[in-house]
Scaffold this motif. Structure first.
Motif, PDB file in Angstrom:
ATOM      1  N   ILE A 183      73.417 -25.303 -35.888  1.00 42.32           N
ATOM      2  CA  ILE A 183      75.113 -23.831 -35.620  1.00 42.32           C
ATOM      3  C   ILE A 183      76.111 -24.524 -35.752  1.00 42.32           C
ATOM      4  N   ASN A 184      76.103 -26.094 -35.063  1.00 37.38           N
ATOM      5  CA  ASN A 184      77.290 -26.584 -34.555  1.00 37.38           C
ATOM      6  C   ASN A 184      77.896 -27.138 -36.609  1.00 37.38           C
ATOM      7  N   LYS A 185      76.394 -27.649 -37.014  1.00 37.94           N
ATOM      8  CA  LYS A 185      76.826 -27.962 -38.686  1.00 37.94           C
ATOM      9  C   LYS A 185      77.624 -26.813 -38.979  1.00 37.94           C
ATOM     10  N   HIS A 186      77.668 -25.841 -38.975  1.00 40.81           N
ATOM     11  CA  HIS A 186      77.475 -24.258 -39.965  1.00 40.81           C
ATOM     12  C   HIS A 186      79.208 -23.929 -39.342  1.00 40.81           C
ATOM     13  N   TRP A 187      79.188 -23.736 -37.762  1.00 42.80           N
ATOM     14  CA  TRP A 187      80.770 -23.531 -37.953  1.00 42.80           C
ATOM     15  C   TRP A 187      81.769 -24.423 -38.707  1.00 42.80           C
ATOM     16  N   GLU A 188      81.173 -25.551 -38.190  1.00 46.32           N
ATOM     17  CA  GLU A 188      82.059 -26.790 -38.597  1.00 46.32           C
ATOM     18  C   GLU A 188      82.865 -26.622 -40.298  1.00 46.32           C
ATOM     19  N   ALA A 193      86.460 -25.081 -44.476  1.00 44.20           N
ATOM     20  CA  ALA A 193      87.207 -24.292 -45.079  1.00 44.20           C
ATOM     21  C   ALA A 193      88.315 -23.704 -45.022  1.00 44.20           C
ATOM     22  N   LEU A 194      88.490 -22.826 -43.783  1.00 42.83           N
ATOM     23  CA  LEU A 194      89.747 -22.373 -43.266  1.00 42.83           C
ATOM     24  C   LEU A 194      90.778 -22.405 -43.338  1.00 42.83           C
ATOM     25  N   LYS A 195      90.193 -24.491 -42.960  1.00 37.48           N
ATOM     26  CA  LYS A 195      91.501 -25.079 -42.054  1.00 37.48           C
ATOM     27  C   LYS A 195      92.255 -25.996 -44.370  1.00 37.48           C
ATOM     28  N   GLY A 196      90.953 -25.711 -44.769  1.00 35.18           N
ATOM     29  CA  GLY A 196      91.674 -26.492 -46.579  1.00 35.18           C
ATOM     30  C   GLY A 196      92.829 -24.695 -47.087  1.00 35.18           C
ATOM     31  N   GLU A 283      95.182 -12.681 -42.503  1.00 33.55           N
ATOM     32  CA  GLU A 283      94.644 -12.145 -41.483  1.00 33.55           C
ATOM     33  C   GLU A 283      93.710 -13.482 -42.290  1.00 33.55           C
ATOM     34  N   PHE A 284      94.108 -14.274 -43.082  1.00 33.05           N
ATOM     35  CA  PHE A 284      92.744 -15.449 -42.564  1.00 33.05           C
ATOM     36  C   PHE A 284      93.293 -16.669 -41.298  1.00 33.05           C
ATOM     37  N   GLN A 285      94.766 -16.673 -40.703  1.00 34.44           N
ATOM     38  CA  GLN A 285      94.699 -16.736 -39.494  1.00 34.44           C
ATOM     39  C   GLN A 285      93.659 -16.324 -37.989  1.00 34.44           C
ATOM     40  N   GLN A 286      94.066 -15.200 -38.335  1.00 33.19           N
ATOM     41  CA  GLN A 286      93.201 -15.056 -37.826  1.00 33.19           C
ATOM     42  C   GLN A 286      91.868 -15.067 -37.555  1.00 33.19           C
ATOM     43  N   GLN A 287      90.802 -14.944 -39.362  1.00 33.76           N
ATOM     44  CA  GLN A 287      89.683 -15.620 -38.806  1.00 33.76           C
ATOM     45  C   GLN A 287      89.373 -16.540 -38.556  1.00 33.76           C
TER      46      GLN A 287
END
Length: 358
Positions: A183-188, A193-196, A283-287
């Motif tokens: 689960i931790n690896k999935h969220w990381e 991806a969101l940081k990129g 919106e991406f920032q909120q996600q």
């Protein structure tokens, strides 16, 4: 945004100290990617470098810029628009030579693009002022559309010493359960991806902001030109004589006004598109924030599971110690019982012998 990278390399980035104008100040913690970009919509070349989501270089190449090699691995150029001098420390002389060649190539391309734009403006500009010989001269110049040329600053001495980037320390691993680790690896992975995406959107927003400012200036210039042309049409209608010439000039002015109005509409549509892109970025920032909160909650659950696992391990150890103590007591009792049984058997034999002798 119509902008594509055409050449990239890696280097340490520096800027001149604004207070002393002599010392170099590092703007990157380690070697970063420095790229040439070509904006096909504006027909300009730029040098851009990002460290994370921060733009540490955003320099538009102009014909008056000069890239100077100050050592075998260091070069610099002045950007009067940014009011600074950029310096790059390369890993080898070959990288410096390639970067300098590309700088000269794109500088020449910027000069040609400026000349073509100048010629195009001379062909399409409409006469607006009368000269001494009766000809009409237009006040619209390429500088009012594309901005004034930049002048290069002086070459600053003092090439900094470059150090190799230190490798990041390895992340310590903890004995998590299989489900918690997955689960931790999935969220990381999702967070990375969101940081990129966030870094890309930040660069796009920076470019959008610069374009919006320039387009606002162009819109104001177009509006002033349109008002001036309307006044000129009114003046020409009031002038008597030379009817055919005046009608021809009026037709040209009306056509120019229509072209300017079309350009205004296109710029307004582009502004609306940029606004929608900025809303998407929010919106991406909120996600990103939501996923960060979920990741923190997962880490807290993992810590609770670790505490429970440690408590269970301690309980198992205590139980094993108690079992060993109980077994040792049983062995002592068995040994004592064996001794008593042996003594009773000897007593029985003694009694039997006494009975037989009596």
């Amino acid at each position: 945004m119509g902008e594509q990278p055409i050449f990239s390399t890696r280097a340490h980035v520096f800027q001149i100290d604004p207070s002393t104008k002599k010392n170099w100040v590092p703007t990157s913690k380690h070697a970063v990617t420095v790229s040439y970009f070509y904006d096909s919509t504006r027909n300009v070349y730029r040098i851009i470098s990002l460290e994370g989501s921060k733009a540490i270089i955003n320099s538009t190449i102009t014909p008056n810029m000069t890239f100077t090699k100050t050592s075998q691995k260091f070069g610099q150029w002045a950007d009067s628009r940014a009011n600074t001098v950029y310096g790059l420390g390369f890993p080898s002389e070959n990288h410096l030579v390639k970067f300098a060649e590309k700088f000269a190539e794109f500088k020449e391309a910027a000069r040609l693009a400026k000349e073509q734009s100048h010629d195009k403006m001379e062909l399409t500009s409409t006469p607006s002022q009368e000269s001494a010989s009766g000809e009409l001269l237009s006040p619209v110049t390429p500088e009012s559309i594309n901005g004034t040329d930049d002048e290069d600053g002086g070459v600053m001495p003092g090439t900094p010493q470059h150090t190799e980037p230190r490798p990041d320390p390895p992340t310590p691993t903890l004995p998590f359960s299989h489900s918690s680790t997955s689960i931790n690896k999935h969220w990381e992975a999702e967070l990375a991806a969101l940081k990129g995406n966030n870094a890309k959107l930040t660069a796009a927003l920076l470019e959008s902001t610069a374009n919006v400012k320039q387009w606002k200036q162009q819109l104001a210039a177009y509006q002033e030109e349109a008002e001036r042309l309307h006044k000129r049409v009114t003046e020409l209608e009031c002038v008597s004589g030379q009817t055919a010439v005046i009608k021809s000039q009026k037709t040209d002015l009306n056509q120019t006004i229509e072209e300017l109005q079309t350009a205004l509409g296109a710029k307004e549509e582009e502004l609306e598109r940029l606004k929608s892109e900025m809303e998407d970025a929010s919106e991406f920032q909120q996600q990103k924030e939501s996923l960060t909160q979920k990741l923190q909650a997962t880490e807290e659950r993992n810590q609770n599971l670790e505490a429970r696992l440690s408590a269970l391990e301690q309980t198992v150890e205590n139980t094993q110690l108690e079992r060993e103590t109980f077994r040792s007591h049983l062995r002592s009792l068995l040994e004592l019982l064996d001794g008593k049984i042996f003594e009773l058997s000897e007593l029985r034999d003694t009694l039997a012998k006494l009975i037989e002798s009596s």
